[in-house]
Motif scaffolding. Structure first.
Motif, PDB file in Angstrom:
ATOM      1  N   TYR A 232     -31.404 -31.081  17.541  1.00  0.00           N
ATOM      2  CA  TYR A 232     -32.817 -29.626  17.645  1.00  0.00           C
ATOM      3  C   TYR A 232     -30.902 -28.044  16.908  1.00  0.00           C
ATOM      4  N   GLN A 233     -29.802 -28.073  18.700  1.00  0.00           N
ATOM      5  CA  GLN A 233     -29.320 -27.625  17.659  1.00  0.00           C
ATOM      6  C   GLN A 233     -28.391 -27.634  16.586  1.00  0.00           C
ATOM      7  N   PHE A 234     -27.835 -28.582  16.198  1.00  0.00           N
ATOM      8  CA  PHE A 234     -27.242 -28.465  14.692  1.00  0.00           C
ATOM      9  C   PHE A 234     -28.550 -27.833  13.174  1.00  0.00           C
ATOM     10  N   TYR A 235     -29.752 -28.623  13.442  1.00  0.00           N
ATOM     11  CA  TYR A 235     -29.858 -27.921  12.271  1.00  0.00           C
ATOM     12  C   TYR A 235     -30.392 -26.306  13.269  1.00  0.00           C
ATOM     13  N   LYS A 236     -30.421 -25.978  14.227  1.00  0.00           N
ATOM     14  CA  LYS A 236     -30.917 -24.436  14.532  1.00  0.00           C
ATOM     15  C   LYS A 236     -29.695 -23.593  13.943  1.00  0.00           C
ATOM     16  N   ALA A 237     -28.391 -24.525  14.380  1.00  0.00           N
ATOM     17  CA  ALA A 237     -27.163 -23.436  13.684  1.00  0.00           C
ATOM     18  C   ALA A 237     -26.961 -24.040  12.170  1.00  0.00           C
ATOM     19  N   VAL A 238     -28.007 -24.662  11.004  1.00  0.00           N
ATOM     20  CA  VAL A 238     -27.977 -24.855   9.906  1.00  0.00           C
ATOM     21  C   VAL A 238     -28.555 -23.952   9.516  1.00  0.00           C
ATOM     22  N   ILE A 239     -29.139 -23.663   9.857  1.00  0.00           N
ATOM     23  CA  ILE A 239     -30.538 -22.222   9.131  1.00  0.00           C
ATOM     24  C   ILE A 239     -29.696 -20.675   9.913  1.00  0.00           C
ATOM     25  N   ILE A 240     -29.349 -21.078  10.615  1.00  0.00           N
ATOM     26  CA  ILE A 240     -28.470 -19.868  11.115  1.00  0.00           C
ATOM     27  C   ILE A 240     -27.522 -19.401   9.623  1.00  0.00           C
ATOM     28  N   THR A 241     -27.004 -20.617   9.696  1.00  0.00           N
ATOM     29  CA  THR A 241     -25.614 -20.948   8.361  1.00  0.00           C
ATOM     30  C   THR A 241     -25.703 -20.045   7.050  1.00  0.00           C
ATOM     31  N   ILE A 242     -27.232 -20.823   6.825  1.00  0.00           N
ATOM     32  CA  ILE A 242     -28.144 -20.158   5.601  1.00  0.00           C
ATOM     33  C   ILE A 242     -28.546 -18.751   5.646  1.00  0.00           C
ATOM     34  N   GLN A 243     -29.127 -18.041   6.502  1.00  0.00           N
ATOM     35  CA  GLN A 243     -29.789 -17.140   6.843  1.00  0.00           C
ATOM     36  C   GLN A 243     -27.563 -16.171   6.409  1.00  0.00           C
ATOM     37  N   ALA A 244     -26.600 -16.563   7.106  1.00  0.00           N
ATOM     38  CA  ALA A 244     -25.790 -15.700   6.709  1.00  0.00           C
ATOM     39  C   ALA A 244     -25.160 -15.869   5.980  1.00  0.00           C
ATOM     40  N   VAL A 245     -24.828 -17.049   4.590  1.00  0.00           N
ATOM     41  CA  VAL A 245     -24.588 -16.840   3.534  1.00  0.00           C
ATOM     42  C   VAL A 245     -25.821 -15.995   2.110  1.00  0.00           C
ATOM     43  N   LYS A 246     -26.507 -16.098   2.740  1.00  0.00           N
ATOM     44  CA  LYS A 246     -28.011 -14.760   2.226  1.00  0.00           C
ATOM     45  C   LYS A 246     -27.535 -13.826   1.987  1.00  0.00           C
ATOM     46  N   THR A 247     -27.116 -13.389   3.382  1.00  0.00           N
ATOM     47  CA  THR A 247     -27.450 -12.000   3.430  1.00  0.00           C
ATOM     48  C   THR A 247     -25.937 -11.890   3.254  1.00  0.00           C
ATOM     49  N   PHE A 248     -24.644 -12.975   2.656  1.00  0.00           N
ATOM     50  CA  PHE A 248     -23.283 -12.540   2.364  1.00  0.00           C
ATOM     51  C   PHE A 248     -23.060 -11.761   0.870  1.00  0.00           C
ATOM     52  N   ALA A 249     -24.248 -12.555   0.404  1.00  0.00           N
ATOM     53  CA  ALA A 249     -24.644 -12.821  -0.917  1.00  0.00           C
ATOM     54  C   ALA A 249     -25.265 -11.236  -1.788  1.00  0.00           C
ATOM     55  N   GLU A 250     -26.667 -10.930  -0.445  1.00  0.00           N
ATOM     56  CA  GLU A 250     -27.287  -9.970  -1.064  1.00  0.00           C
ATOM     57  C   GLU A 250     -26.340  -8.764  -0.096  1.00  0.00           C
TER      58      GLU A 250
END
Length: 804
Positions: free
Chosen positions: A204-222
């Motif tokens: 559960y914690q791993f998947y939560k971390a994955v979702i946060i990380t993907i959103q962080a990458v999206k923000t970086f590109a934006e």
């Protein structure tokens, strides 16, 4: 400025300007990432490790400074300026603080640092004291291996100070589904968890971390999308259009799938970059670039969206951006990684999974773009197979003639069967790529790290066996002894002692590797890298926990040729011909061949004993016997992921010793082959300097006798020829024929060439200002000659120049 301009063409004016700007950047230490990392760790000390890492990356990507260079069509930066080296305090700050005032004084691998940066690092240092990988990994090491750590015997300096990398993620899938595809899968897997099952709490914690990380990458590109749009407001003409296109692309990728070649290049670069912001492991490679990127090129060419020349400009842009990634290593670590290499490898050629030639138009364009940029990064590897077209091999050798040490050649004829023998599915084996130097793995399916664990210094082990188990360099006991060489009466007694020492030290290396692997797993998991590696999401595990489909690792064996030549000298001159007594040889070694009498012994060792690299079974078989002992012992010990999901989980051998032959040689006393103390060992599986007297074919034959199928971690062979030797079409064709023979008939694994004369290297050492662009092949990678330490420069100068 460029040789073969008429063949490959030159950079566009703006890419030439961009290249020169990047090359003229002084590499500074940058504290920005360290400050943002510290901030995130302080705020999230209570969080599980995976969450802490995700929130750390989020903080960095949201707050770090970004910029868009005037010349570029591809955006994304690792640090505050191009070529600056960020600091990763969660791995270590120890060497950074110890060397704050020494970075600019190094003999090679020089970095600059401002007083402001020094103070910033001093301010955060207390938080990281005994609170990072180096401290926790050190605490995890059993007392039984302390002597090896104190003496640096296994060369673990870099492993305690950094992450792993040594892989390629699944760029093909990432481009096809975008990060949003991974995010949707993670959300579904998280929602479907039965949280009454204990292990699912961690998932559960791993998947939560994955979702946060993907959103962080999206923000970086934006952030780059907005910056490009802002810059477009004050730009004119074509640059305004380019900036608006950059803005559009960054608003789309890597979160959404790529559709055009430009989008695919930008998406790939964002991931390549962010993976190296997340972790400071090196050898993070692009994989089979011409395979996963070709559909986008073909689409754009067919639709008239892009021309071949425009595609090449984007490729050269990508390679220049790739060079901007940098990493600062401790002074001790630079001895084995001279030239600040990042080992980012691009693989082209080879075969498709249905066993057809995989070369396409993009394969040729990659060669052309690499030729135009003439940079030490990325590494370029051509996958050779027996049906590789003459046209493509010709073009690869034209690139080689430029003198950048590229491309290297890896052989499908050995690597694919070796993988299949170890349980890799045939389809995956045919999809392997080079990773870092010459090591190989399946992109997106291989765990950390395919090679580069501990070093095994074969000549130093020989000296330990000759000295009743006591290391001559440190004077400390390393293994239980089998007596002193001066008292031995037969070669078999020495061989038995070497076998015992080799086996015991192999076991010790496994203990060290396992402890550091566990520390990495528990303390610094990599979330984005795990997300893009199959099947970490499916298993709910990071790579270090066993998330990858395959997981094989290797250490690196150093000084193969020195071991061979030493054993041959002892066997022939001491025990068979009795020209030297054991006592005389031992005294000469202790004397470092200094006295007149011992210099005579040294001359006998060098001139009267057979040498590895000349197709002499007598000497070649001696090192094969010792190597088989190491392989037999090493294969007994699985890695820390064994039984936790991946296929394999085992160890194999590898000779991709980078520039460790110099550092390892510095820690090795005089050896029985006549080599003096503290001088470089032979690199990779190449012969010792000037010992290969019978030409390149004899070298290939000697190397081919090694147990290549067991050395899946890479059989690194460096060769050197002069530019004059390749100046004629006849000699070029001879070289092609030799390469084909090596791979087709002799089961060669790898070969690469330095095409540079000894005179040029000597002049570059004396007049570096005249040779700013001189690039040499150091080991499994290339580097600018001028940034290397003198010891490494001398090692390259001393290599045998082959004739054809």
């Amino acid at each position: 400025m460029m040789k073969n301009v008429e063949h490959f063409g030159d950079l566009t004016p703006r890419m030439n300007q961009f290249r020169e700007k990047v090359l003229n950047e002084l590499p500074y230490i940058d504290a920005t990432r360290a400050i943002l990392c510290t901030e995130a760790y302080k705020e999230n000390m209570h969080q599980p490790a995976v969450m802490k890492r995700a929130l750390m990356l989020k903080n960095i990507l949201e707050k770090m400074p970004i910029y868009i260079e005037d010349e570029t069509l591809i955006v994304g930066n690792q640090a505050s300026s191009n070529c600056d080296a960020p600091i990763f305090p969660e791995y270590t700050l120890e060497f950074v603080m110890n060397e704050l005032d020494l970075f600019e004084k190094r003999d090679g691998d020089v970095f600059y640092i401002t007083e402001e940066t020094k103070q910033q690092l001093r301010d955060i240092a207390p938080f990281w004291e005994n609170n990072n990988l180096r401290a926790k990994g050190g605490a995890l090491l059993p007392d039984e291996v302390s002597v090896y750590m104190e003496t640096g015997f296994f060369g673990m300096e870099g492993k305690l100070n950094s992450g792993d990398a040594h892989l390629a993620v699944d760029y093909q899938k990432m481009l096809q589904i975008g990060l949003v595809g991974y995010e949707e899968r993670a959300k579904k897997l998280k929602a479907d968890l039965d949280l009454c099952v204990p292990e699912n709490i961690d998932k559960y914690q791993f998947y939560k971390a994955v979702i946060i990380t993907i959103q962080a990458v999206k923000t970086f590109a934006e952030r780059f999308s907005l910056l490009a749009k802002e810059k477009a407001e004050t730009a004119d003409g074509s640059r305004k259009e380019e900036l608006l296109e950059i803005s559009r692309i960054c608003a789309k990728v890597p979160y959404h799938p790529a559709e055009t070649f430009h989008e695919a290049i930008q998406s790939t670069w964002f991931i390549q970059l962010i993976l190296q912001i997340e972790s400071n492991g090196h050898s993070l490679s692009y994989g089979r670039f011409d395979q996963f990127m070709y559909p986008y090129l073909r689409h754009d060419l067919d639709e008239g969206i892009i021309t071949e020349d425009q595609a090449v400009e984007l490729l050269t842009n990508l390679w220049i951006k790739t060079l901007t990634i940098n990493k600062v290593r401790s002074q001790a670590h630079t001895f084995s990684s001279a030239g600040s290499p990042m080992y980012q490898n691009v693989t082209i050629g080879g075969q498709t999974p249905d066993k057809k030639d995989a070369v396409n138009l993009l394969s040729f364009l990659v060669l052309r773009s690499i030729a135009q940029t003439r940079l030490p990064q990325p590494n370029l590897t051509v996958r050779y197979h027996r049906h590789l077209s003459k046209e493509f091999l010709d073009e690869a050798i034209e690139v080689m003639k430029l003198g950048t040490g590229m491309p290297a050649f890896n052989s499908d004829e050995v690597i694919i069967p070796s993988f299949i023998e170890k349980g890799v599915k045939e389809e995956d084996a045919y999809n392997y790529s080079a990773i870092g130097c010459v090591e190989t793995a399946v992109p997106g399916k291989w765990g950390y790290r395919c090679t580069g664990m501990s070093y095994m210094n074969f000549p130093r082990i020989l000296l330990i066996a000759m000295n009743n188990g006591v290391d001559m360099t440190s004077g400390k006991r390393f293994v239980k002894g089998c007596g002193y060489f001066k008292d031995m009466t037969s070669y078999q007694q020495l061989k038995d002692a070497v076998d015992q020492a080799m086996r015991e030290l192999t076991r010790m290396s496994v203990i060290v590797e396992n402890a550091i692997d566990l520390a990495l797993e528990r303390d610094v998991p990599d979330i984005l890298c795990s997300t893009l590696t199959e099947d970490c999401l499916g298993r709910g595990k990071t790579i270090k926990e066993g998330g990858a489909v395959y997981d094989f690792i290797s250490g690196l064996q150093v000084g193969i040729a020195n071991m061979a030549d030493s054993l041959a000298a002892i066997k022939k001159l001491v025990f068979e011909e009795k020209k030297i007594t054991p006592q005389q040889l031992w005294d000469a070694i202790l004397d470092d061949y200094t006295s007149p009498a011992n210099q005579k012994i040294q001359n006998m060792l060098i001139n009267d004993a057979p040498k590895y690299g000349n197709d002499n079974d007598y000497v070649d078989q001696l090192v094969v016997d010792v190597y088989n002992t190491y392989i037999d012992e090493m294969k007994k010990y699985p890695n820390t992921r064994y039984g936790r999901g991946p296929i394999g989980g085992m160890r194999y051998a590898g000779t991709s010793s980078i520039s460790a032959n110099v550092g390892q040689g510095y820690g090795t006393m005089a050896t029985p082959d006549g080599r003096k103390a503290r001088t470089p060992l032979a690199e990779g599986c190449s012969p010792a300097h000037s010992c290969d007297k019978n030409g390149p074919t004899a070298v290939f034959k000697s190397v081919s006798k090694l147990p290549t199928h067991e050395i899946t971690g890479g059989v690194l062979l460096n060769q050197k020829v002069t530019p004059t030797m390749l100046s004629t079409e006849e000699n070029k064709q001879k070289l092609e024929m030799i390469i084909r023979t090596f791979f087709n008939r002799l089961d060669g694994y790898h070969v690469q060439y330095n095409v540079v004369s000894r005179d040029t290297l000597i002049d570059a050492q004396k007049h570096p200002e005249k040779h700013k662009d001189l690039i040499v092949r150091v080991a499994g990678y290339s580097a600018f000659f001028n940034v290397l330490s003198k010891a490494t420069q001398d090692d390259i100068i001393g290599r045998t120049e082959q004739t054809l």
